[in-house]
Design a protein around this motif. Sequence first.
Motif, short mmCIF file in Angstrom:
data_model
loop_
_atom_site.label_atom_id
_atom_site.label_comp_id
_atom_site.label_asym_id
_atom_site.label_seq_id
_atom_site.Cartn_x
_atom_site.Cartn_y
_atom_site.Cartn_z
N LEU A 34 0.63 -1.16 -0.17
CA LEU A 34 -0.14 0.03 0.08
C LEU A 34 1.00 1.36 -0.02
O LEU A 34 1.37 1.78 1.06
N PRO A 35 1.27 1.86 -1.09
CA PRO A 35 2.31 2.76 -1.10
C PRO A 35 2.13 4.08 -0.62
O PRO A 35 2.82 5.00 -0.50
N HIS A 36 0.72 4.56 -0.82
CA HIS A 36 0.42 5.90 0.04
C HIS A 36 -0.09 5.75 1.50
O HIS A 36 -1.05 5.16 1.69
N GLN A 37 0.91 6.65 2.40
CA GLN A 37 0.54 6.33 3.71
C GLN A 37 0.49 7.87 4.20
O GLN A 37 1.50 8.63 3.97
N PHE A 38 -0.31 8.17 5.26
CA PHE A 38 -0.31 9.36 5.94
C PHE A 38 -1.21 9.09 7.10
O PHE A 38 -2.03 8.12 7.49
N MET A 73 -6.19 20.18 -1.13
CA MET A 73 -6.94 19.86 -0.06
C MET A 73 -7.42 18.46 0.03
O MET A 73 -7.78 17.80 -1.11
N LEU A 74 -7.43 17.66 1.25
CA LEU A 74 -8.04 16.54 1.22
C LEU A 74 -9.48 16.38 1.41
O LEU A 74 -10.05 17.06 2.29
N ARG A 75 -10.30 15.81 0.41
CA ARG A 75 -11.68 16.06 0.40
C ARG A 75 -12.40 14.66 0.42
O ARG A 75 -11.97 13.52 -0.02
N ALA A 76 -13.46 14.85 0.95
CA ALA A 76 -14.39 13.62 1.02
C ALA A 76 -15.84 14.05 0.44
O ALA A 76 -16.26 15.12 1.02
N GLY A 117 1.98 13.15 3.23
CA GLY A 117 2.19 12.05 2.67
C GLY A 117 0.86 11.70 1.59
O GLY A 117 1.01 10.64 1.00
N ALA A 118 -0.08 12.46 1.90
CA ALA A 118 -1.17 12.30 0.95
C ALA A 118 -1.17 12.94 -0.64
O ALA A 118 -1.87 12.27 -1.44
N VAL A 119 -0.44 13.74 -0.51
CA VAL A 119 -0.18 14.42 -1.95
C VAL A 119 0.09 13.47 -2.86
O VAL A 119 1.23 12.57 -2.65
N GLU A 138 -3.78 6.02 11.32
CA GLU A 138 -2.98 5.66 10.00
C GLU A 138 -3.56 5.12 8.77
O GLU A 138 -4.45 4.22 8.87
N LEU A 139 -3.57 5.91 7.58
CA LEU A 139 -4.34 5.36 6.46
C LEU A 139 -3.18 4.95 5.37
O LEU A 139 -1.89 5.62 5.32
N SER A 140 -3.33 3.74 4.93
CA SER A 140 -2.36 3.25 3.86
C SER A 140 -3.42 2.92 2.72
O SER A 140 -4.49 2.28 3.03
#
Length: 374
Positions: free
Chosen positions: A125-129, A171-174, A192-194, A221-223
Amino acid sequence: MKLKADRATLLKALAHIQSVAEKRNTIPILANVLVSAKAGTLSLTATDMEIAVVEEIASGVTRNGATTAPAAVLYEIVRKLPDGAEIELDHPGGDAPLALRAGRYATSLNVLPVEDFPSMTAGVLPHQFRLAAGVLRGLIDRTRFAISTEETRYYLNGIYLHVAEGETGPMLRAAATDGHRLARVQTEVPEGAVGMPGVIVPRKTIAELRKLLDEEAGDVELSLSDTRIQFTVGSVTLTSKLIDGTFPDYERVIPRDNDKILRVGKKDFSDAVARVAAISQERSRPVKLSIEHNLLTLSAASPDQGTAKEELDEGRVAYHSTPLEIGFQARYLNDITDQIEKDVEFAFSDSAAPTLVRDADSPSALYVLMPMRV
């Protein structure tokens, strides 16, 4: 495998786990929880092949090992044991049953082979933040009501989590929509989210995650990858498949030129909507908003029950534009106003165009609501 665990600790973990285990029994192993003991840690895992939840708790392990047991039955047994009980789990291996003892109580549970239990946790899971639990709760709570339940439009059956360019930068959006209303909430992009892909997190995953967030005050932690997402909340790890589809370009439906602005207190408005809508039992019956200078009249009619009307006047309503009449489904209005703290701001164009709704004190969220004919 042999271990001892505190009843309260084991019950809390099983409560998280058992709701994910498959109850329809189309594949018998999916109704089971994987129980694994090693070096002072008991690990419990459940999956329905779409979601997997793993929780680790401290326990007195005297013999390492693993087995699988019926999740719902194990949860019910532990739930009905007395407070303060010490529970011993003992499995000699192979096809032998799992023995559970607590005080003078003893039972044995049939098991299925560990080798048959599917794994969902392999792969990169390459994207982590990291994201504060309170922020993630806010993103979910202010959008989940708009998730579609229409299975044919499967790509709308979740929350679209993505990075987008806002007025002050990325921005991180939902976002969630069912075609009748849209909810979009944003927060600062965590480190880490960009560069993360836009992903659609399924409705069931959102429900299970939200339960875990009630008990967490720190960071989550999100991956994620293009196909899976993983949330680590305290001692619990939730892994889920993502919806394989393309979320629509929701920005196109956000009105930009709505210039008729109504501002009203959230409680005054939502209470009035509820009272007026009570005249009809039909969930889809509209409430009509008749708006003129600093006066809002809400009304509803039912062919069988009669009519209802309530006025909110100056002091509770601010409106300085041309008069307007527009209708909305009462439930949709309340779903949106439930997310707002103090004052609601509506931006209208005309009685047939999408309406923009905001929390007057929180620019991080916006909602779009389609009107109904009245």
